[in-house]
Design a protein around this motif. Sequence first.
Motif, PDB file in Angstrom:
ATOM      1  N   SER A   4      -2.515   0.867   5.872  1.00  0.00           N
ATOM      2  CA  SER A   4      -1.725   0.565   4.679  1.00  0.00           C
ATOM      3  C   SER A   4      -1.971   1.504   3.501  1.00  0.00           C
ATOM      4  N   ASN A   5      -3.159   2.074   3.404  1.00  0.00           N
ATOM      5  CA  ASN A   5      -3.394   2.996   2.282  1.00  0.00           C
ATOM      6  C   ASN A   5      -3.145   4.451   2.650  1.00  0.00           C
ATOM      7  N   GLY A   6      -2.597   4.684   3.840  1.00  0.00           N
ATOM      8  CA  GLY A   6      -2.249   6.043   4.240  1.00  0.00           C
ATOM      9  C   GLY A   6      -3.474   6.933   4.315  1.00  0.00           C
ATOM     10  N   GLU A   7      -3.386   8.079   3.656  1.00  0.00           N
ATOM     11  CA  GLU A   7      -4.493   9.042   3.665  1.00  0.00           C
ATOM     12  C   GLU A   7      -5.351   8.920   2.417  1.00  0.00           C
ATOM     13  N   THR A  45       8.599   0.209  -6.402  1.00  0.00           N
ATOM     14  CA  THR A  45       7.185   0.575  -6.437  1.00  0.00           C
ATOM     15  C   THR A  45       6.342  -0.661  -6.129  1.00  0.00           C
ATOM     16  N   SER A  46       5.030  -0.555  -6.297  1.00  0.00           N
ATOM     17  CA  SER A  46       4.103  -1.650  -6.013  1.00  0.00           C
ATOM     18  C   SER A  46       3.110  -1.796  -7.154  1.00  0.00           C
ATOM     19  N   ASP A  47       2.566  -3.009  -7.320  1.00  0.00           N
ATOM     20  CA  ASP A  47       1.696  -3.262  -8.468  1.00  0.00           C
ATOM     21  C   ASP A  47       0.270  -2.761  -8.293  1.00  0.00           C
ATOM     22  N   ASN A  48      -0.158  -2.502  -7.070  1.00  0.00           N
ATOM     23  CA  ASN A  48      -1.504  -1.971  -6.791  1.00  0.00           C
ATOM     24  C   ASN A  48      -1.588  -1.677  -5.298  1.00  0.00           C
ATOM     25  N   GLY A  49      -2.771  -1.327  -4.840  1.00  0.00           N
ATOM     26  CA  GLY A  49      -2.944  -0.992  -3.438  1.00  0.00           C
ATOM     27  C   GLY A  49      -2.952  -2.197  -2.524  1.00  0.00           C
ATOM     28  N   PRO A  50      -3.141  -1.975  -1.211  1.00  0.00           N
ATOM     29  CA  PRO A  50      -3.043  -3.050  -0.217  1.00  0.00           C
ATOM     30  C   PRO A  50      -4.218  -4.018  -0.289  1.00  0.00           C
ATOM     31  N   HIS A  51      -3.953  -5.269   0.126  1.00  0.00           N
ATOM     32  CA  HIS A  51      -4.974  -6.317   0.065  1.00  0.00           C
ATOM     33  C   HIS A  51      -5.600  -6.542   1.434  1.00  0.00           C
ATOM     34  N   ARG A  57      -8.466  -3.636  -5.843  1.00  0.00           N
ATOM     35  CA  ARG A  57      -9.731  -3.849  -6.532  1.00  0.00           C
ATOM     36  C   ARG A  57     -10.630  -2.619  -6.529  1.00  0.00           C
ATOM     37  N   ASP A  58     -10.145  -1.500  -6.010  1.00  0.00           N
ATOM     38  CA  ASP A  58     -10.844  -0.222  -6.132  1.00  0.00           C
ATOM     39  C   ASP A  58     -10.099   0.649  -7.128  1.00  0.00           C
ATOM     40  N   LEU A  59     -10.841   1.558  -7.788  1.00  0.00           N
ATOM     41  CA  LEU A  59     -10.182   2.567  -8.618  1.00  0.00           C
ATOM     42  C   LEU A  59     -10.104   3.917  -7.915  1.00  0.00           C
ATOM     43  N   TYR A  60     -10.474   3.931  -6.637  1.00  0.00           N
ATOM     44  CA  TYR A  60     -10.147   5.106  -5.831  1.00  0.00           C
ATOM     45  C   TYR A  60      -8.636   5.113  -5.617  1.00  0.00           C
ATOM     46  N   GLU A  61      -8.112   6.221  -5.142  1.00  0.00           N
ATOM     47  CA  GLU A  61      -6.664   6.413  -5.072  1.00  0.00           C
ATOM     48  C   GLU A  61      -5.937   5.301  -4.317  1.00  0.00           C
ATOM     49  N   GLY A  62      -6.530   4.798  -3.256  1.00  0.00           N
ATOM     50  CA  GLY A  62      -5.863   3.757  -2.478  1.00  0.00           C
ATOM     51  C   GLY A  62      -5.652   2.465  -3.229  1.00  0.00           C
ATOM     52  N   GLY A  63      -6.401   2.252  -4.298  1.00  0.00           N
ATOM     53  CA  GLY A  63      -6.252   1.043  -5.086  1.00  0.00           C
ATOM     54  C   GLY A  63      -5.212   1.137  -6.178  1.00  0.00           C
ATOM     55  N   GLY A 105       0.788  -1.215   0.000  1.00  0.00           N
ATOM     56  CA  GLY A 105       0.000   0.000   0.000  1.00  0.00           C
ATOM     57  C   GLY A 105       0.824   1.271   0.000  1.00  0.00           C
ATOM     58  N   TYR A 106       0.178   2.375  -0.376  1.00  0.00           N
ATOM     59  CA  TYR A 106       0.840   3.682  -0.423  1.00  0.00           C
ATOM     60  C   TYR A 106       1.406   4.065   0.942  1.00  0.00           C
ATOM     61  N   GLY A 107       0.750   3.617   2.003  1.00  0.00           N
ATOM     62  CA  GLY A 107       1.193   4.003   3.343  1.00  0.00           C
ATOM     63  C   GLY A 107       1.943   2.932   4.091  1.00  0.00           C
ATOM     64  N   ASP A 108       2.460   1.908   3.393  1.00  0.00           N
ATOM     65  CA  ASP A 108       3.101   0.786   4.084  1.00  0.00           C
ATOM     66  C   ASP A 108       4.576   1.000   4.394  1.00  0.00           C
ATOM     67  N   ILE A 109       5.205   2.037   3.870  1.00  0.00           N
ATOM     68  CA  ILE A 109       6.627   2.263   4.147  1.00  0.00           C
ATOM     69  C   ILE A 109       6.822   3.641   4.770  1.00  0.00           C
ATOM     70  N   GLY A 110       7.873   3.737   5.572  1.00  0.00           N
ATOM     71  CA  GLY A 110       8.063   4.923   6.391  1.00  0.00           C
ATOM     72  C   GLY A 110       8.129   6.225   5.633  1.00  0.00           C
ATOM     73  N   CYS A 111       8.833   6.248   4.499  1.00  0.00           N
ATOM     74  CA  CYS A 111       8.997   7.502   3.768  1.00  0.00           C
ATOM     75  C   CYS A 111       7.713   7.958   3.086  1.00  0.00           C
ATOM     76  N   PHE A 112       6.665   7.137   3.137  1.00  0.00           N
ATOM     77  CA  PHE A 112       5.347   7.536   2.642  1.00  0.00           C
ATOM     78  C   PHE A 112       4.326   7.586   3.786  1.00  0.00           C
ATOM     79  N   GLY A 113       4.823   7.696   5.010  1.00  0.00           N
ATOM     80  CA  GLY A 113       3.933   7.981   6.127  1.00  0.00           C
ATOM     81  C   GLY A 113       3.689   6.876   7.127  1.00  0.00           C
ATOM     82  N   GLN A 114       4.223   5.680   6.900  1.00  0.00           N
ATOM     83  CA  GLN A 114       4.003   4.572   7.838  1.00  0.00           C
ATOM     84  C   GLN A 114       4.601   4.909   9.206  1.00  0.00           C
TER      85      GLN A 114
END
Length: 482
Positions: free
Chosen positions: A323-326, A305-311, A332-338, A48-57
């Motif tokens: 995991s999807n941060g903010e 990078t990552s292939d898509n958002g968190p599962h 499986r969503d087309l919202y930003e977190g996906g 996910g976008y929020g799974d690593i420290g430099c992106f807010g984890q």
Amino acid sequence: MRQNIVCQFSAILFVGLTAYSTLSPQGYAAHSREKPPNIVLILADDLGYGDIGCFGQQTLQTPRLNDMARQGMRFTQFYAGSTICGPSRSVLLTGKHTGHTAVRGNITEPVAVQPEQLTLSSVLKEAGYATACIGKWGVGTPDNITNPNDIGFDHFFGYVNMWHAHNFYPEFLIRNGHIQQLQNKVGVEWEKWRDSKLPDWGTGVADKRVQYAPDLFVEDALHFIRINRDRPFFLFFSMNVPHANNEVIENGMEVPALDELALKDWPEPEKGFAAMIRNIDRDTGRILDLLKELGIEENTMVVFTSDNGPHEEGGHDPEFFNSNGELRGIKRDLYEGGIRVPTIVRWPSTVDFDSVSDHIGYFGDFVATAADLAGVETPEGLDSISFAPTLKGHPELQKKHEYLYWEYYERGGMQAVRFGNWKAIRQPMHSGTIELFDLSKDTLEEHDSALNHPELVSLAGEYMNNSHEADSNWKIRPSRDD
């Protein structure tokens, strides 16, 4: 100071063999004068976008990825090719979005990128690069086990079939079109993924666990780098973590050891997930360390990078570590977190240290960028724009997409476009109501602005209609992809 701009598609080319790494004398000589950058593309699976420290984890520790970001560039508005693995990888390799690319979903029927189709790997191979893919192929469901080698990879080691990649202790892996038996013994077989002459991809929970596939992959990636240190190379290191073993409902987050994480007062699947993140960070660090040891880090672009958002499989709850941060939505969503994914590029000789870019790009841009860096012409007919000017510190020269497009065939189908600060989503595909969000003010996509901007809704609909090309292989389906 700048970092090497080799940040696009390095992938971990399986390096257990030497034959696959041989570069033709003509190809190498043609590029030896200006030696283009090596490219290492590290692709996590369901990170996910929020799974690593430099992106807010805030909880999980990722010191090596944080250092990589400080030594390079973070892209804060970079997107995957899709919200699930198969089409996302297809977009990355073909430079075409999901309205045009060959693989647009995860299905069991044999649909794959074909040898006659141009790919990221074939472009770099033609440019004189040694090319390798190590780990999860997952690009559709090929009807043979040579598909990666057929479309431009000198070397492949890993899982050809995406469902096979759900098993971290498989009985076998594929090496350059041949079955390599492992020492794991599996007691429960899955149902065959289709009626085929190929072996059962299936394997459930291993009774005898000896060889953990992610560990085998990083060792081969390191070997590939070592034996190709003196020539341009492209390594696609395609991880299958932190994906879950979907056949294990209660705890499919399988790792060899939890170590200190075993003491945490967390659910068992979350301990396994945290261990996977720790291992992703560790293995990325091992690759960076080897590049430095060999004296080639300055001219090697590493992209993470990552292939898509968190599962939310295998007992993992994406909310547990935020995991999807903010962002709104998950896989499986087309919202930003996906679809918005954490992306870091490190290239010491070229990319500015500790820099941040809000350039809006996506997986399809890797083909044009790679061609640009390799010094060859970008193929025509792609949905791909090089982001090399951004990497090289010339944002004023950076071309921009008029819009980015995604389509997804599950849940009745859905489409999305990003144009400027605006994001539009239509569900069901083709016929549904269009939602409209201003991402400059509404990153969470909570406030639908469609009624206030009918002209933008109309424009978004035109973009969606113009981007979709019908393909008999892809029909809207109610079931869920894996």
